[in-house]
Design a protein around this motif. Structure first.
Motif, PDB file in Angstrom:
ATOM      1  N   GLN A  21       9.668 101.523  17.030  1.00  0.00           N
ATOM      2  CA  GLN A  21       9.844 101.165  18.436  1.00  0.00           C
ATOM      3  C   GLN A  21      11.317 101.148  18.784  1.00  0.00           C
ATOM      4  O   GLN A  21      12.141 100.691  18.016  1.00  0.00           O
ATOM      5  CB  GLN A  21       9.222  99.795  18.697  1.00  0.00           C
ATOM      6  N   GLY A  22      11.661 101.630  19.943  1.00  0.00           N
ATOM      7  CA  GLY A  22      13.044 101.665  20.402  1.00  0.00           C
ATOM      8  C   GLY A  22      13.407 103.085  20.741  1.00  0.00           C
ATOM      9  O   GLY A  22      13.188 103.548  21.861  1.00  0.00           O
ATOM     10  N   LEU A  23      13.968 103.806  19.784  1.00  0.00           N
ATOM     11  CA  LEU A  23      14.220 105.220  19.933  1.00  0.00           C
ATOM     12  C   LEU A  23      13.093 105.994  19.257  1.00  0.00           C
ATOM     13  O   LEU A  23      12.657 105.627  18.165  1.00  0.00           O
ATOM     14  CB  LEU A  23      15.566 105.606  19.308  1.00  0.00           C
ATOM     15  N   ALA A  24      12.638 107.050  19.887  1.00  0.00           N
ATOM     16  CA  ALA A  24      11.634 107.929  19.297  1.00  0.00           C
ATOM     17  C   ALA A  24      12.314 109.244  18.951  1.00  0.00           C
ATOM     18  O   ALA A  24      13.048 109.804  19.766  1.00  0.00           O
ATOM     19  CB  ALA A  24      10.485 108.160  20.269  1.00  0.00           C
ATOM     20  N   ILE A  25      12.090 109.720  17.731  1.00  0.00           N
ATOM     21  CA  ILE A  25      12.741 110.928  17.251  1.00  0.00           C
ATOM     22  C   ILE A  25      11.683 111.920  16.796  1.00  0.00           C
ATOM     23  O   ILE A  25      10.762 111.565  16.059  1.00  0.00           O
ATOM     24  CB  ILE A  25      13.714 110.611  16.101  1.00  0.00           C
ATOM     25  N   SER A  44      14.525 110.257  22.094  1.00  0.00           N
ATOM     26  CA  SER A  44      14.083 109.687  23.367  1.00  0.00           C
ATOM     27  C   SER A  44      14.205 108.177  23.315  1.00  0.00           C
ATOM     28  O   SER A  44      14.037 107.567  22.253  1.00  0.00           O
ATOM     29  CB  SER A  44      12.631 110.080  23.653  1.00  0.00           C
ATOM     30  N   SER A  45      14.479 107.562  24.449  1.00  0.00           N
ATOM     31  CA  SER A  45      14.674 106.117  24.503  1.00  0.00           C
ATOM     32  C   SER A  45      13.482 105.423  25.145  1.00  0.00           C
ATOM     33  O   SER A  45      13.083 105.746  26.261  1.00  0.00           O
ATOM     34  CB  SER A  45      15.945 105.773  25.282  1.00  0.00           C
ATOM     35  N   GLY A  46      12.933 104.453  24.413  1.00  0.00           N
ATOM     36  CA  GLY A  46      11.926 103.568  24.968  1.00  0.00           C
ATOM     37  C   GLY A  46      12.486 102.190  25.216  1.00  0.00           C
ATOM     38  O   GLY A  46      11.728 101.235  25.438  1.00  0.00           O
ATOM     39  N   LEU A  47      13.799 102.071  25.170  1.00  0.00           N
ATOM     40  CA  LEU A  47      14.465 100.791  25.390  1.00  0.00           C
ATOM     41  C   LEU A  47      14.547 100.476  26.879  1.00  0.00           C
ATOM     42  O   LEU A  47      14.393 101.361  27.732  1.00  0.00           O
ATOM     43  CB  LEU A  47      15.870 100.826  24.776  1.00  0.00           C
ATOM     44  N   GLU A  48      14.824  99.224  27.184  1.00  0.00           N
ATOM     45  CA  GLU A  48      14.924  98.798  28.575  1.00  0.00           C
ATOM     46  C   GLU A  48      16.372  98.758  29.060  1.00  0.00           C
ATOM     47  O   GLU A  48      16.643  98.250  30.144  1.00  0.00           O
ATOM     48  CB  GLU A  48      14.276  97.422  28.737  1.00  0.00           C
ATOM     49  N   PHE A  82      26.098 110.622  22.421  1.00  0.00           N
ATOM     50  CA  PHE A  82      25.575 110.778  23.779  1.00  0.00           C
ATOM     51  C   PHE A  82      24.965 109.460  24.240  1.00  0.00           C
ATOM     52  O   PHE A  82      24.666 108.567  23.435  1.00  0.00           O
ATOM     53  CB  PHE A  82      24.536 111.901  23.832  1.00  0.00           C
ATOM     54  N   ALA A  83      24.776 109.349  25.553  1.00  0.00           N
ATOM     55  CA  ALA A  83      24.177 108.157  26.158  1.00  0.00           C
ATOM     56  C   ALA A  83      22.761 108.466  26.611  1.00  0.00           C
ATOM     57  O   ALA A  83      22.473 109.567  27.096  1.00  0.00           O
ATOM     58  CB  ALA A  83      25.023 107.678  27.333  1.00  0.00           C
ATOM     59  N   LEU A  84      21.883 107.473  26.449  1.00  0.00           N
ATOM     60  CA  LEU A  84      20.507 107.581  26.916  1.00  0.00           C
ATOM     61  C   LEU A  84      20.208 106.412  27.846  1.00  0.00           C
ATOM     62  O   LEU A  84      20.475 105.266  27.509  1.00  0.00           O
ATOM     63  CB  LEU A  84      19.524 107.548  25.744  1.00  0.00           C
ATOM     64  N   SER A  85      19.662 106.716  28.997  1.00  0.00           N
ATOM     65  CA  SER A  85      19.158 105.677  29.890  1.00  0.00           C
ATOM     66  C   SER A  85      17.678 105.464  29.570  1.00  0.00           C
ATOM     67  O   SER A  85      17.047 106.281  28.897  1.00  0.00           O
ATOM     68  CB  SER A  85      19.336 106.098  31.346  1.00  0.00           C
ATOM     69  N   PRO A  86      17.088 104.361  30.005  1.00  0.00           N
ATOM     70  CA  PRO A  86      15.674 104.112  29.711  1.00  0.00           C
ATOM     71  C   PRO A  86      14.787 105.275  30.143  1.00  0.00           C
ATOM     72  O   PRO A  86      14.889 105.775  31.266  1.00  0.00           O
ATOM     73  CB  PRO A  86      15.373 102.850  30.526  1.00  0.00           C
ATOM     74  N   GLY A  87      13.939 105.740  29.213  1.00  0.00           N
ATOM     75  CA  GLY A  87      13.012 106.811  29.506  1.00  0.00           C
ATOM     76  C   GLY A  87      13.578 108.214  29.405  1.00  0.00           C
ATOM     77  O   GLY A  87      12.850 109.186  29.613  1.00  0.00           O
ATOM     78  N   SER A  88      14.856 108.361  29.066  1.00  0.00           N
ATOM     79  CA  SER A  88      15.468 109.688  29.001  1.00  0.00           C
ATOM     80  C   SER A  88      15.441 110.236  27.571  1.00  0.00           C
ATOM     81  O   SER A  88      15.172 109.511  26.611  1.00  0.00           O
ATOM     82  CB  SER A  88      16.899 109.651  29.520  1.00  0.00           C
TER      83      SER A  88
END
Length: 226
Positions: A21-25, A44-48, A82-88
């Motif tokens: 849970q958190g980042l999906a690879i 992919s990010s599943g974080l809030e 790189f930066a990931l926003s929630p859901g990206s």
């Protein structure tokens, strides 16, 4: 795998499988061309909250019964940070050299500290961040029956006599009377022609190593080394 340093600058790194849970690879095991060329993975990010991610690639060998990692030579990839926003999501594109089907690498994906976040006054300066460790191979797996096992004073030695890598699950040691004991970590990788050592079992009298590959059960007789 040989453990990397987990405590850095007051932060704790938690090593997790790539599907945690958190980042999906995806994929969780990377298939690279035997003759060199392109491959990729997606984070992919599943974080809030926003997160900054770093990707590193290491050449992977096994010597002296242990995993050895060194910065990868000849592997090109981008982006590294790189930066990931929630859901990206972010695709990391890689190019590996021609290894004649013998290439093996570890890909490490780290969540970097959030420089903008500040702990409440008086709170402990300790945060938990995530580390994901993946395998990348540029060749086919070996024959599961190619595992040779021996017991010595320094532990259980596993040797891969095939020309391909092996991923072993569910290791256990069994006596002649059928008593069994789980041993080793949940997953053990064996590189072609290489050996890994596992701490010795507390009990004695074992004669067989049981293991599974891709859900299929296998067994091999133990050699006793004095």
């Amino acid at each position: 795998m040989k453990r990397l340093t987990l405590l850095l600058l007051g932060a704790a790194w938690q090593v997790l499988p790539a599907s945690s849970q958190g980042l999906a690879i995806a994929p969780i095991m990377i298939d690279a061309p035997a003759g060199g060329g392109a491959t990729s993975l997606t984070v992919s990010s599943g974080l809030e909250h926003d997160v900054t991610v770093q990707v590193r690639v290491f050449d992977w060998t096994q010597k002296g019964g242990e995993d050895q990692l060194s910065p990868a030579r000849g592997v090109r990839f981008a982006p590294e940070i790189f930066a990931l926003s929630p859901g990206s999501s972010q695709v990391i594109r890689m190019s590996v050299p021609d290894t004649d089907g013998q290439g093996a690498w570890r890909v490490i994906v780290d969540e970097l500290p959030n420089q903008k976040a500040s702990a409440p006054e008086g709170a402990a300066q300790l945060s938990i961040r995530l580390r994901y460790v993946l395998a990348m191979f540029a060749g086919k797996p070996g024959a599961p029956q190619a595992v040779q096992a021996s017991l010595a004073g320094d532990g259980l030695r596993l040797h891969n006599e095939s020309a391909g890598w092996l991923k072993l699950h569910n290791l256990s040691l069994e006596t002649e009377s059928g008593d069994a004991a789980t041993t080793g970590p949940g997953i053990v990788y064996l590189l072609p022609g290489s050996q890994i050592s596992i701490p010795p079992p507390e009990a004695a009298g074992f004669s067989t190593l049981n293991y599974s590959v891709e859900g299929q059960a296998y067994a091999t007789r133990l050699r006793q080394v004095r």
